[in-house]
Design an enzyme around this catalytic site. Structure first.
Site, short mmCIF file in Angstrom:
data_model
loop_
_atom_site.label_atom_id
_atom_site.label_comp_id
_atom_site.label_asym_id
_atom_site.label_seq_id
_atom_site.Cartn_x
_atom_site.Cartn_y
_atom_site.Cartn_z
N PRO A 2 1.07 -1.37 0.03
CA PRO A 2 0.00 -0.03 0.09
C PRO A 2 0.88 1.26 -0.03
CG PRO A 2 -0.68 -1.72 1.65
CD PRO A 2 0.49 -2.35 1.17
N GLU A 3 0.48 2.28 -0.82
CA GLU A 3 1.02 3.55 -0.89
C GLU A 3 0.20 4.82 0.05
OE1 GLU A 3 2.72 4.37 -4.78
OE2 GLU A 3 2.46 2.10 -5.20
N LYS A 58 3.86 6.07 5.03
CA LYS A 58 2.97 4.75 4.81
C LYS A 58 2.60 4.36 6.08
CE LYS A 58 5.12 4.01 0.41
NZ LYS A 58 6.11 2.92 -0.24
N ARG A 283 12.03 -2.93 -10.57
CA ARG A 283 10.53 -2.64 -10.51
C ARG A 283 10.08 -2.43 -12.06
NH1 ARG A 283 9.10 0.73 -5.20
NH2 ARG A 283 10.71 -0.33 -3.91
#
Length: 293
Positions: A2-3, A58, A283
């Site tokens: 989650p960002e 976060k 990524r």
């Protein structure tokens, strides 16, 4: 993972159930998550009123009347659900459907309102830690974090200053939590597209020779703010684990311009390019090589 928008969605969902209520009972169903629970974890929570629920990057931070802060991180698959006194999941944000994976319910808080807050984490990369408010500035998990991208302290000058001497790519710089806090792969790809900047561009080009922010920095700050605000409004992005505390999905993934859209036509008007993907620092990066320069 989650960002910022997903974590902010969680905060807003938990806030009505936590703020102003007292933790009557705290239960841990295993000795650890990513890290072991502190030996006095339960004792420092029970009987404490939650005076505020905030977010830093976060991380979720619950202020307690004792002067402690409960620091919470969702990890890769962590989620919360809020259950009212009748056993009904109440509105909020970020949880998995009830009944599917209760074996992964690792932490439970019973509040003075009789509501229950349950933390579920199948992969156990999340963690919770209690820190004294007076020591929060020295907390290793938070120390060194850059400015909040939606805060007043973040602007083109701050971003340019953080990137001016960097010899890394622009995307790598934005993912560095010391430059700006809370951004991850999804929203960096989206912000760079909206700013029409190549993820391969040298980060230092956001600053002019004088050190002043370039026009690129101005565009990028605006794009970062826009994409984050729109994602929060949509309840975040649901790709694998993210759900809202009612069990609903976030919907921002339907607004992706480039992320996970390899091969699609570029959505920039008049651009004849297509979305490409390449691996960057381990990524996937999604971008349009025609209009992002």
């Amino acid at each position: 993972m989650p960002e910022l928008p997903e974590v902010e969605t969680v905060r807003r969902g938990l806030q009505p159930a936590m703020e102003g209520a007292t933790i009557v009972r705290a239960e841990t169903r295993r000795k650890d998550l990513r890290f072991p629970f502190q030996t006095d974890f339960v004792a420092r929570l029970e009987g404490q009123a939650v005076t505020g629920l905030g977010r830093r990057a976060k991380y979720l931070l619950a202020d307690l009347a004792s002067g402690d802060v409960l620091l919470m991180h969702l990890g890769m698959s962590g989620s919360f659900r809020v259950i009212d006194a009748a056993g009904v999941t109440v509105p909020g944000d970020f949880h998995r459907p009830r009944g599917e994976d209760r074996v992964h319910d690792h932490v439970r808080f019973t509040m003075s309102s009789r509501a229950e807050i349950v933390f579920n984490d199948p992969r156990r990369f999340g963690y919770m830690k209690i820190v004294a408010r007076s020591a929060l500035g020295d907390e290793p998990l938070l120390k060194g974090l850059g400015p909040e991208p939606l805060g007043n302290e973040f602007d083109a000058a701050v971003l340019a200053h953080g990137c001016r001497n960097r010899k890394t790519s622009l995307k790598a710089a934005l993912l560095d939590q010391r430059v700006v806090a809370g951004l991850g792969n999804i929203y960096v790809c989206e912000a760079l597209f909206r700013a029409r900047l190549s993820p391969r561009r040298l980060a230092a080009t956001l600053a002019m020779k004088t050190g002043a922010p370039s026009e690129r920095a101005e565009r990028l700050v605006g794009a970062i703010r826009d994409v984050l605000n729109q994602a929060i409004e949509a309840g975040g992005s649901s790709l694998r684990d993210h759900r809202q505390t009612t069990g609903e999905l976030g919907y921002f993934q339907h607004s992706f311009q480039v992320y996970d859209r390899e091969g699609d036509k570029c959505r920039t008007p008049a651009c004849k390019g297509a979305v490409k993907r390449f691996t960057q620092n381990g990524r996937s990066t999604f971008w349009c090589p025609v209009c992002q320069t």
